[in-house]
Design an enzyme around this catalytic site. Sequence first.
Site, PDB file in Angstrom:
ATOM      1  N   CYS B  62       0.737  -1.477   0.158  1.00 23.47           N
ATOM      2  CA  CYS B  62      -0.203  -0.283  -0.155  1.00 23.47           C
ATOM      3  C   CYS B  62       0.956   1.008  -0.010  1.00 23.47           C
ATOM      4  O   CYS B  62       2.318   0.961  -0.016  1.00 23.47           O
ATOM      5  CB  CYS B  62      -0.717  -0.186   1.355  1.00 23.47           C
ATOM      6  SG  CYS B  62       0.323   0.346   2.675  1.00 23.47           S
ATOM      7  N   ALA B  65       3.696   1.955   2.471  1.00 21.80           N
ATOM      8  CA  ALA B  65       4.085   0.714   2.517  1.00 21.80           C
ATOM      9  C   ALA B  65       5.646   1.788   1.665  1.00 21.80           C
ATOM     10  O   ALA B  65       6.421   1.767   1.882  1.00 21.80           O
ATOM     11  CB  ALA B  65       3.937  -0.499   2.358  1.00 21.80           C
ATOM     12  N   ARG B  96      12.745  -4.344   6.719  1.00 19.11           N
ATOM     13  CA  ARG B  96      13.663  -4.796   5.062  1.00 19.11           C
ATOM     14  C   ARG B  96      14.869  -4.827   4.758  1.00 19.11           C
ATOM     15  O   ARG B  96      15.657  -4.534   3.702  1.00 19.11           O
ATOM     16  CB  ARG B  96      13.089  -3.371   4.218  1.00 19.11           C
ATOM     17  CG  ARG B  96      12.787  -3.419   2.671  1.00 19.11           C
ATOM     18  CD  ARG B  96      11.983  -2.149   2.102  1.00 19.11           C
ATOM     19  NE  ARG B  96      12.923  -1.061   1.772  1.00 19.11           N
ATOM     20  CZ  ARG B  96      13.345  -1.288   0.543  1.00 19.11           C
ATOM     21  NH1 ARG B  96      12.466  -2.549  -0.658  1.00 19.11           N
ATOM     22  NH2 ARG B  96      13.592  -0.698  -0.130  1.00 19.11           N
ATOM     23  N   HIS B 195       5.532   5.907  -2.695  1.00 17.52           N
ATOM     24  CA  HIS B 195       6.654   6.809  -3.120  1.00 17.52           C
ATOM     25  C   HIS B 195       6.762   7.974  -3.757  1.00 17.52           C
ATOM     26  O   HIS B 195       7.596   8.954  -3.301  1.00 17.52           O
ATOM     27  CB  HIS B 195       7.287   6.109  -4.376  1.00 17.52           C
ATOM     28  CG  HIS B 195       7.728   4.616  -4.049  1.00 17.52           C
ATOM     29  ND1 HIS B 195       7.244   3.720  -5.179  1.00 17.52           N
ATOM     30  CD2 HIS B 195       8.005   3.732  -2.691  1.00 17.52           C
ATOM     31  CE1 HIS B 195       7.026   2.206  -4.523  1.00 17.52           C
ATOM     32  NE2 HIS B 195       7.841   2.512  -3.132  1.00 17.52           N
TER      33      HIS B 195
END
Lengths: 72, 492
Positions: B62, B65, B96, B195
């Site tokens: 999403c 994220a 990550r 992003h």
Amino acid sequence: MPNVMLRKNDNGDVLFYVAKKDMEETIASVEMNTAETWGGMVTLTDGSTWYIDPISPPPVFPTTLRFKRGDE
Amino acid sequence: MTAMTRDETQALILEVLEAYPDKARKDRAKHLAVNDQSIEQSKKCITSNRKSLPGVMTVRGCAYAGSKGVVWGPIKDMVHISHGPVGCGQYSRAGRRNYYVGHTGINTFGTMNFTSDFQEKDIVFGGDKKLAKLIDEIEQLFPLSKGLSVQSECPIGLIGDDIEAVSKKKGKELNKPIVPVRCEGFRGVSQSLGHHIANDAIRDWVIGNRDGDDSFPTTPYDVAVIGDYNIGGDAWASRILLEEMGLRVVAQWSGDGTLSEMELTPKVKLNLIHCYRSMNYISRHMEEKYGIPWMEYNFFGPTKIAESLRKIAAFFDETIQANAEKVIAKYEAEYSAIIAKYRPRLEGKRVMLYVGGLRPRHVIGAYEDLGMEVVGTGYEFAHNDDYDRTMKEMGNATLLYDDVTGYEFEEFVKKIKPDLIGSGIKEKYIFQKMGVPFRQMHSWDYSGPYHGYDGFAIFARDMDMTINNPCWKSMQAPWLKAADSESQTLAA
Ligand code: SF4
């Protein structure tokens, strides 16, 4: 009337980038492209046409300008 | 199996699509394609960045994220508040593997989870007060943080909290930047919009902070590494090559990065973009506002590294260009030895990839250096511009799949029978149980780095130990093995 980011690529062509649409195309031809003015009808390599009122003196790339769709 | 022809690949796509109802089939057909290097514009053959079909298994994330997990999270000296219910932050905490140096909990906060832990009453009465209180608590407990970011989870947008007002007020009180980010998970079709939102927040709240302040001494060789998240140490393995070349890396975005590095980025001479997808927006902005050129590079595998080092050096003077050659020469013995060792063991092996960001195209070169071939690739959240770049890297008649569904991916694998699959953790165990060697290519399967020459050595070793692992010969229970092969073993 999307905002378009214009920048030159390594070959000196002008790239036409619409962030909202993820469209990254190259400009094939510009109606007016002289030392004094830049703009008018703009054709991209994918065949679509866009319009911007001619600007003088020509803009310095990279820059963001507002274009209209050619068929509007 | 030999390479598939264009018709065979096309037939495979049609066969796999058979299982869908008409409407779904029509939609999914647009996302699957046979690569054709002669096509310049990917939109002619593949559709991307569209909403996933309800009912299919997608592995997308999403917007939260994309912003908290990818772009903002690794900035180590800031506290990133996962604003909303506890799960979004907790289940993505530290997964990550963005490595960093520092004392976690003192001056760095990368692997910690800060959340406002929304309860029912916060949804009903709003969570702004709670946010303000939380910020005070953080300031008290972690006074050395350089700033905060408020990463909105879904409910924040739904109940209409005014996180901007709280951030502004508290920022003034504490005299620290507090960045509200409107990255609610429901925005957009995947993490990709996250992003973009995160980039915009950096543009609005960080990039201009040192405009007009020339106290930072610059050099003609200043560069910034953008879109390297230092997974398993990737950015470090990249950075040393640039430094050996004589460049000065002013900022790392955002793996092992700091707030002040980001603020100083507008002072550099060149922005180097590794992950184009997640950070092209801010690079375009810096190009426009500060006239900083940017270029994409690729530090996977010696061929691409050498190509990229030369391309980077071309921006600078002859000393740097000579240095680039020296760097390549310096590592030549090292990487030739790696290739000599692993290539015979990996030659001709076929790989299918399905990852995000930059890897579906960037790692192709590294596989080719090892004599391997990538026969299928796809992105979770790419846009057309990513596929434009991918189609040139992939062989003709190879398979491209966008936002592939669990079903499609499995069927493709059954037919294509690759020797290795590189994808995420959700795919890993399915394919391993099917007997196909698998590498988790999001965080390098707890290995890495894979960037740079040092990373290539690890990459080659990892691929070898996965593909040539003896366990793949033991996939069948002994009592199910054919009788004749049994007698052979006995005789031997
Ligand atoms: S979609 Fe919403 S609730 Fe789910 S992880 Fe993302 S922000 Fe959290």
